[in-house]
Design a protein around this motif. Structure first.
Motif, PDB file in Angstrom:
ATOM      1  N   ASN A   1     -53.013 -24.856   1.927  1.00  0.00           N
ATOM      2  CA  ASN A   1     -53.943 -24.918   3.199  1.00  0.00           C
ATOM      3  C   ASN A   1     -54.197 -26.432   3.599  1.00  0.00           C
ATOM      4  OD1 ASN A   1     -55.139 -23.391   5.395  1.00  0.00           O
ATOM      5  ND2 ASN A   1     -57.079 -24.391   4.670  1.00  0.00           N
ATOM      6  N   ASN A   2     -54.262 -27.174   2.475  1.00  0.00           N
ATOM      7  CA  ASN A   2     -54.879 -28.584   2.474  1.00  0.00           C
ATOM      8  C   ASN A   2     -53.373 -29.465   3.368  1.00  0.00           C
ATOM      9  OD1 ASN A   2     -57.307 -28.072   1.699  1.00  0.00           O
ATOM     10  ND2 ASN A   2     -56.933 -28.969  -0.062  1.00  0.00           N
ATOM     11  N   ILE A   3     -52.255 -29.083   2.766  1.00  0.00           N
ATOM     12  CA  ILE A   3     -51.077 -29.488   3.411  1.00  0.00           C
ATOM     13  C   ILE A   3     -50.930 -29.257   4.828  1.00  0.00           C
ATOM     14  CG2 ILE A   3     -48.661 -29.424   3.191  1.00  0.00           C
ATOM     15  CD1 ILE A   3     -48.908 -28.682   0.053  1.00  0.00           C
ATOM     16  N   LEU A   4     -50.930 -28.089   5.324  1.00  0.00           N
ATOM     17  CA  LEU A   4     -51.055 -27.452   6.615  1.00  0.00           C
ATOM     18  C   LEU A   4     -51.884 -28.376   7.626  1.00  0.00           C
ATOM     19  CD1 LEU A   4     -50.168 -23.925   6.376  1.00  0.00           C
ATOM     20  CD2 LEU A   4     -48.769 -25.722   6.310  1.00  0.00           C
ATOM     21  N   GLN A   5     -53.236 -28.647   7.063  1.00  0.00           N
ATOM     22  CA  GLN A   5     -54.288 -29.250   7.893  1.00  0.00           C
ATOM     23  C   GLN A   5     -54.023 -30.994   7.523  1.00  0.00           C
ATOM     24  OE1 GLN A   5     -57.752 -28.038   6.040  1.00  0.00           O
ATOM     25  NE2 GLN A   5     -57.917 -26.029   6.982  1.00  0.00           N
ATOM     26  N   GLY A   6     -52.819 -31.150   7.111  1.00  0.00           N
ATOM     27  CA  GLY A   6     -52.592 -32.688   7.252  1.00  0.00           C
ATOM     28  C   GLY A   6     -53.453 -33.543   6.410  1.00  0.00           C
ATOM     29  N   SER A   7     -54.038 -33.081   5.444  1.00  0.00           N
ATOM     30  CA  SER A   7     -54.812 -33.819   4.295  1.00  0.00           C
ATOM     31  C   SER A   7     -54.091 -35.000   3.730  1.00  0.00           C
ATOM     32  CB  SER A   7     -55.325 -33.085   3.231  1.00  0.00           C
ATOM     33  OG  SER A   7     -55.743 -33.695   2.025  1.00  0.00           O
ATOM     34  N   GLN A   8     -54.203 -36.179   3.888  1.00  0.00           N
ATOM     35  CA  GLN A   8     -53.540 -37.348   3.437  1.00  0.00           C
ATOM     36  C   GLN A   8     -53.585 -37.391   1.874  1.00  0.00           C
ATOM     37  OE1 GLN A   8     -51.539 -39.368   5.277  1.00  0.00           O
ATOM     38  NE2 GLN A   8     -51.983 -37.743   6.852  1.00  0.00           N
ATOM     39  N   THR A   9     -54.555 -36.923   1.329  1.00  0.00           N
ATOM     40  CA  THR A   9     -54.752 -36.715  -0.226  1.00  0.00           C
ATOM     41  C   THR A   9     -53.739 -35.733  -0.702  1.00  0.00           C
ATOM     42  OG1 THR A   9     -57.361 -37.420  -0.161  1.00  0.00           O
ATOM     43  CG2 THR A   9     -56.307 -36.371  -2.075  1.00  0.00           C
ATOM     44  N   GLU A  10     -53.862 -34.842   0.013  1.00  0.00           N
ATOM     45  CA  GLU A  10     -52.449 -33.779  -0.559  1.00  0.00           C
ATOM     46  C   GLU A  10     -51.572 -34.076  -0.332  1.00  0.00           C
ATOM     47  OE1 GLU A  10     -53.982 -30.246  -2.707  1.00  0.00           O
ATOM     48  OE2 GLU A  10     -55.343 -31.672  -1.466  1.00  0.00           O
ATOM     49  N   LEU A  11     -51.207 -34.681   1.104  1.00  0.00           N
ATOM     50  CA  LEU A  11     -49.501 -34.922   1.152  1.00  0.00           C
ATOM     51  C   LEU A  11     -49.433 -35.968   0.354  1.00  0.00           C
ATOM     52  CD1 LEU A  11     -49.714 -35.242   5.082  1.00  0.00           C
ATOM     53  CD2 LEU A  11     -48.968 -33.534   3.567  1.00  0.00           C
ATOM     54  N   ALA A  12     -50.163 -36.975  -0.291  1.00  0.00           N
ATOM     55  CA  ALA A  12     -49.850 -38.117  -1.321  1.00  0.00           C
ATOM     56  C   ALA A  12     -49.293 -37.481  -2.423  1.00  0.00           C
ATOM     57  CB  ALA A  12     -50.985 -38.881  -1.300  1.00  0.00           C
ATOM     58  N   LEU A  13     -49.833 -36.294  -2.919  1.00  0.00           N
ATOM     59  CA  LEU A  13     -49.282 -35.734  -4.208  1.00  0.00           C
ATOM     60  C   LEU A  13     -47.951 -35.150  -4.037  1.00  0.00           C
ATOM     61  CD1 LEU A  13     -52.452 -33.207  -4.947  1.00  0.00           C
ATOM     62  CD2 LEU A  13     -51.882 -35.557  -5.467  1.00  0.00           C
ATOM     63  N   LEU A  14     -47.368 -35.164  -2.900  1.00  0.00           N
ATOM     64  CA  LEU A  14     -45.873 -34.878  -2.823  1.00  0.00           C
ATOM     65  C   LEU A  14     -45.058 -35.865  -3.076  1.00  0.00           C
ATOM     66  CD1 LEU A  14     -46.473 -32.594   0.262  1.00  0.00           C
ATOM     67  CD2 LEU A  14     -46.850 -31.884  -1.960  1.00  0.00           C
ATOM     68  N   LYS A  15     -45.552 -36.983  -3.077  1.00  0.00           N
ATOM     69  CA  LYS A  15     -44.324 -38.273  -3.124  1.00  0.00           C
ATOM     70  C   LYS A  15     -43.667 -38.132  -4.487  1.00  0.00           C
ATOM     71  CE  LYS A  15     -44.081 -43.172  -2.497  1.00  0.00           C
ATOM     72  NZ  LYS A  15     -44.997 -44.420  -2.282  1.00  0.00           N
ATOM     73  N   ARG A  16     -42.435 -38.598  -4.305  1.00  0.00           N
ATOM     74  CA  ARG A  16     -41.341 -38.584  -5.541  1.00  0.00           C
ATOM     75  C   ARG A  16     -40.988 -39.818  -5.740  1.00  0.00           C
ATOM     76  NH1 ARG A  16     -35.868 -35.039  -5.703  1.00  0.00           N
ATOM     77  NH2 ARG A  16     -35.121 -35.397  -7.896  1.00  0.00           N
ATOM     78  N   HIS A  17     -40.931 -40.545  -7.068  1.00  0.00           N
ATOM     79  CA  HIS A  17     -40.457 -41.566  -7.373  1.00  0.00           C
ATOM     80  C   HIS A  17     -38.997 -41.449  -7.721  1.00  0.00           C
ATOM     81  CE1 HIS A  17     -39.638 -45.400  -9.794  1.00  0.00           C
ATOM     82  NE2 HIS A  17     -40.518 -45.858  -8.844  1.00  0.00           N
ATOM     83  N   LYS A  18     -38.152 -42.636  -7.566  1.00  0.00           N
ATOM     84  CA  LYS A  18     -36.744 -42.456  -7.463  1.00  0.00           C
ATOM     85  C   LYS A  18     -36.199 -42.284  -8.863  1.00  0.00           C
ATOM     86  CE  LYS A  18     -36.218 -47.615  -7.795  1.00  0.00           C
ATOM     87  NZ  LYS A  18     -35.764 -48.825  -7.191  1.00  0.00           N
ATOM     88  N   SER A  19     -37.148 -42.580  -9.791  1.00  0.00           N
ATOM     89  CA  SER A  19     -36.871 -42.349 -11.276  1.00  0.00           C
ATOM     90  C   SER A  19     -36.850 -40.646 -11.831  1.00  0.00           C
ATOM     91  CB  SER A  19     -37.409 -43.081 -12.269  1.00  0.00           C
ATOM     92  OG  SER A  19     -38.928 -42.526 -12.244  1.00  0.00           O
ATOM     93  N   GLU A  20     -37.369 -39.861 -10.939  1.00  0.00           N
ATOM     94  CA  GLU A  20     -37.855 -38.768 -11.136  1.00  0.00           C
ATOM     95  C   GLU A  20     -36.385 -37.807 -10.922  1.00  0.00           C
ATOM     96  OE1 GLU A  20     -41.913 -37.158 -10.809  1.00  0.00           O
ATOM     97  OE2 GLU A  20     -41.861 -38.699  -9.249  1.00  0.00           O
ATOM     98  N   THR A  21     -35.577 -37.585 -11.818  1.00  0.00           N
ATOM     99  CA  THR A  21     -34.098 -36.939 -11.527  1.00  0.00           C
ATOM    100  C   THR A  21     -34.403 -35.403 -11.005  1.00  0.00           C
ATOM    101  OG1 THR A  21     -34.060 -36.863 -14.038  1.00  0.00           O
ATOM    102  CG2 THR A  21     -32.868 -38.636 -12.986  1.00  0.00           C
ATOM    103  N   ILE A  22     -35.322 -34.633 -11.735  1.00  0.00           N
ATOM    104  CA  ILE A  22     -35.319 -33.215 -11.393  1.00  0.00           C
ATOM    105  C   ILE A  22     -37.001 -33.212 -11.223  1.00  0.00           C
ATOM    106  CG2 ILE A  22     -35.204 -30.947 -11.917  1.00  0.00           C
ATOM    107  CD1 ILE A  22     -33.103 -31.474 -14.004  1.00  0.00           C
ATOM    108  N   PHE A  23     -37.326 -33.129  -9.956  1.00  0.00           N
ATOM    109  CA  PHE A  23     -38.710 -33.021  -9.369  1.00  0.00           C
ATOM    110  C   PHE A  23     -38.841 -31.894  -8.658  1.00  0.00           C
ATOM    111  CE2 PHE A  23     -41.773 -34.475  -6.124  1.00  0.00           C
ATOM    112  CZ  PHE A  23     -42.710 -34.649  -6.856  1.00  0.00           C
ATOM    113  N   GLY A  24     -40.201 -31.305  -8.697  1.00  0.00           N
ATOM    114  CA  GLY A  24     -40.627 -30.231  -8.022  1.00  0.00           C
ATOM    115  C   GLY A  24     -42.042 -30.545  -7.691  1.00  0.00           C
TER     116      GLY A  24
END
Length: 368
Positions: free
Chosen positions: A55-78
């Motif tokens: 629900n926080n993602i759908l509301q555009g929470s920047q804190t929540e959206l930041a959790l979704l960031k992937r680093h290029k070193s993460e070869t298999i990421f979920g």
């Protein structure tokens, strides 16, 4: 960021080959991107975001959206999503699948904390199979990547339901499942029930089943995976927080008697990664210090292999007070938050006047 109702899925990506790979558990607060980078340096195969509330993602929470960031070193990421409503989970799944760089989306049915449980999410879902079915079928329909599930043995002690749910998870579209070998009622107390995890492995037809709970050594890891053949892979959580080099120990099948200086270098590396992620201004440094201290609330539990009387260290044993082989090793073993602050000051400089730290997580303590 409210989106329309879920639409039909796009062409699916290639499925992930999960079996036999090391998997760093999604860890709230301490499983941040800089920490995951540290674990990648030690060879972990699969990484996952901290639990993100749909629900926080759908509301555009920047804190929540930041959790979704992937680093290029993460070869298999979920990305791990949590919630209790199929429509909300579905829209969040569609957003993550479309807008984020992910190989799989994990659905949380294991969180034991009251906030999630009392809202019908996390481990509370284990008592609501029809709701789970609606959620997983919706996720599978809208996502173009694998859907995985993380869950516990059941809600109450000695009332295991995982073995009944696993075939249904598979039928509803889960590509892989991870079973934490405790009930919701146990939280992180008592030992994980690996015998039950082993019995549950036979409940799945083709879906790989990972196990999790109490793994703190390469001996634990390979005993569960090869000797007893209790699972198809293992998720490591608290063990990686206490000793992130566990993934190197697993791959090399050896104990690493890591020095205090080498451990300090790991903290310095985390700080560098943290400043890249959170910034180098005063707020960025404050974030690095905060997350470093949260991590240190687990790291201090490590007992150097060179001074242990019996190997390996058991994750649920309270370590006795000991004097390290040098002052730094003794400082790193301190259970006092004030000493953790001293460690942070060795890396980040003086803490602000009046600064004090209280750990956020209770699971870093020992429970009876």
């Amino acid at each position: 960021m409210r989106s329309a109702a879920p639409t039909a899925k796009r062409e699916r990506r290639a499925p992930v080959d999960f079996a036999g790979k090391t998997y760093l558990a999604p860890l709230t607060t301490v499983g941040n991107l800089p920490f995951r980078r540290v674990c990648k340096e030690f060879g972990v195969d699969i990484t996952c975001s901290e639990m993100a509330i749909a629900n926080n993602i759908l509301q555009g929470s920047q804190t929540e959206l930041a959790l979704l960031k992937r680093h290029k070193s993460e070869t298999i990421f979920g990305v791990q999503l949590a919630g209790s409503r199929a429509d909300v989970i579905g829209r969040a799944t569609e957003f993550v699948s479309r807008e984020c760089s992910v190989d799989f989306i994990d659905f949380n049915m294991g969180c034991p904390i009251d906030m999630a449980f009392n809202n019908g999410g996390g481990s509370a879902l284990l008592a609501q199979p029809r709701r789970i079915e609606r959620i997983l079928r919706t996720m599978r329909h809208v996502a173009d990547c694998d859907i995985t599930v993380k869950f516990r043995t059941g809600v109450k002690n000695n009332v295991n339901v995982a073995h009944e749910l696993i075939p249904q998870f598979e039928a509803w579209g889960a590509a892989m499942g991870t079973l934490h070998g405790r009930s919701r009622q146990q939280r992180y107390s008592k030992s994980a029930d690996w015998e039950y995890i082993g019995r549950c492995r036979g409940a799945a037809q083709q879906m790989p089943l990972f196990g999790g709970g109490d793994v703190l050594s390469w001996e634990d890891y390979w005993a569960h995976l090869e000797t007893r053949q209790q699972c198809d892979g293992i998720m490591v959580g608290r063990g990686a927080l206490i000793k992130p080099w566990i993934f190197r120990e697993i791959s090399e099948r050896r104990v690493w008697d890591i020095s205090a200086t080498e451990r300090l270098d790991i903290l310095k590396q985390f700080a560098r990664f943290g400043m890249e992620h959170w910034g180098t201004d005063s707020q960025g440094i404050a974030n690095v210090r905060r997350y470093l201290l949260e991590w240190q609330s687990f790291l201090h539990r490590y007992i150097p292999a060179g001074i242990l009387e019996v190997l390996p260290q058991n994750i649920n044993d309270r370590p006795p007070p000991f004097v390290g082989r040098n002052d730094l090793e003794t400082l790193m073993a301190s259970p006092l938050a004030s000493d953790w602050v001293k460690l942070s000051e060795m890396i980040l400089g003086p803490a602000p006047d009046g600064f004090a730290f209280v750990p956020k997580h209770k699971s870093n303590s020992y429970e009876g």
